[in-house]
Design a protein around this motif. Structure first.
Motif, short mmCIF file in Angstrom:
data_model
loop_
_atom_site.label_atom_id
_atom_site.label_comp_id
_atom_site.label_asym_id
_atom_site.label_seq_id
_atom_site.Cartn_x
_atom_site.Cartn_y
_atom_site.Cartn_z
N GLY A 191 38.36 46.60 54.04
CA GLY A 191 37.01 46.21 53.67
C GLY A 191 36.62 46.66 52.27
O GLY A 191 35.90 45.95 51.56
N GLU A 192 37.08 47.82 51.87
CA GLU A 192 36.76 48.32 50.53
C GLU A 192 37.35 47.41 49.48
O GLU A 192 36.69 47.08 48.48
CB GLU A 192 37.29 49.74 50.36
N ALA A 195 35.36 44.11 49.24
CA ALA A 195 34.09 44.28 48.53
C ALA A 195 34.31 44.40 47.03
O ALA A 195 33.54 43.83 46.23
CB ALA A 195 33.36 45.52 49.06
N ARG A 196 35.34 45.13 46.62
CA ARG A 196 35.61 45.30 45.20
C ARG A 196 36.06 43.97 44.57
O ARG A 196 35.68 43.66 43.44
CB ARG A 196 36.68 46.37 44.99
N GLU A 199 33.07 41.95 43.88
CA GLU A 199 32.28 42.53 42.80
C GLU A 199 32.92 42.27 41.44
O GLU A 199 32.22 42.00 40.45
CB GLU A 199 32.17 44.03 43.04
N GLN A 222 30.36 38.87 54.89
CA GLN A 222 29.26 39.80 54.63
C GLN A 222 29.58 40.73 53.47
O GLN A 222 28.76 40.94 52.57
CB GLN A 222 28.98 40.62 55.89
N LEU A 223 30.79 41.30 53.48
CA LEU A 223 31.17 42.26 52.44
C LEU A 223 31.26 41.62 51.06
O LEU A 223 31.02 42.28 50.04
CB LEU A 223 32.52 42.89 52.79
N SER A 224 31.62 40.34 51.02
CA SER A 224 31.86 39.68 49.74
C SER A 224 30.75 38.72 49.33
O SER A 224 30.83 38.12 48.25
CB SER A 224 33.18 38.91 49.79
#
Length: 267
Positions: A191-192, A195-196, A199, A222-224
């Protein structure tokens, strides 16, 4: 906007397989861990993806002996699939001519494991930015991620970060990122990293590695913020998995919602 399910066809010794990424070595042998070997030819999956209009899927040749199998898949859906594995400036045009929508490149960009911007410029100029995907499949190291080449065996000098993605995006239209440490394990996505990637990347990204349930599509979305798409492999029922139904992934792409009938375990 929501993240999309992206299909795959992973080829090893001419067969469609699902492999634990960290066990893939030049010598294979006893170290190779295979989750699934299909009784169907590659074209079967290409036709299935075509039937459901699942765009953005990739055919990955894991080592030698896969060219004919890859060409069979591309012939079943000309212009519908990307192809990667051993792509160089010498054969990229041939693969586009064989029906690939885009070519995916990693190892050739890293002679002696050192990134060559000149090679990337050359390949982008040859096939066109719109037909090029840069594979930044990576492993965790020193609190971040480092691009891994040669079937994820060898670390390069390139860290996956904002500066890297912005620089490379000038020459390609998409990134493909396998999280090699969790690839094939069906224990959840990184998940990290997802997300990165959302970003940092100015262009679309497809992430692969560790997806274990349909809810992972919702998690990645959701994370992205819907900027990163997800490939599901070993957990998928069409690859012998018991956690994710292919039909539910097709429905997700249309609606971005979990169906009431979706279950975590396929009976």
């Amino acid at each position: 906007m929501h993240s999309l399910f992206r299909p795959c066809i992973d080829l090893h010794n001419g067969q469609v397989k699902q492999i634990v990424g960290g066990t893939l070595h030049d010598t294979d042998g006893d170290q190779l861990q295979t989750n699934f070997v299909s009784e169907h030819p590659p074209a079967y999956y290409a036709k299935l993806y075509k039937e459901h209009r699942l765009l953005g899927g990739h055919v990955i040749m894991l080592g030698p002996g896969n060219s004919e199998a890859a060409k069979q898949a591309l012939a079943a859906w000309p212009g519908g699939l990307q192809v990667g594995g051993g792509i160089t400036v010498d054969n990229a045009s041939e693969w586009i001519a064989s029906g690939a929508s885009k070519v995916i490149v990693t190892s050739w960009l890293f002679p002696q494991a050192q990134f060559s911007i000149e090679r990337l410029r050359q390949l982008s100029a040859l096939v066109g930015r719109e037909h090029l995907v840069v594979d930044l499949s990576c492993r965790r190291k020193d609190g971040g991620w480092v691009v891994a080449m040669d079937r994820w065996q060898r670390l390069t000098d390139m860290r996956v970060d904002r500066e890297c993605l912005v620089e490379l995006a000038e020459f390609c239209s998409e990134f493909l990122v396998h999280a090699a440490d969790v690839e094939g394990l069906c224990r959840g996505v990184d998940g990290e990293l997802v997300a990165r990637l959302a970003e940092w990347s100015p262009i679309p990204v497809t992430y692969a590695g560790g997806a274990s349930c349909l809810e992972d599509l919702g998690l990645v979305s959701q994370l992205s913020g819907g900027k990163v798409h997800l490939t599901i492999g070993s957990a998928l029922d069409i690859f012998g998995g018991t956690q994710v139904a292919f039909d539910d992934c097709v429905s997700w792409n249309k609606t971005g919602e979990m169906l009431p009938s979706s279950v975590s375990t396929i009976k």
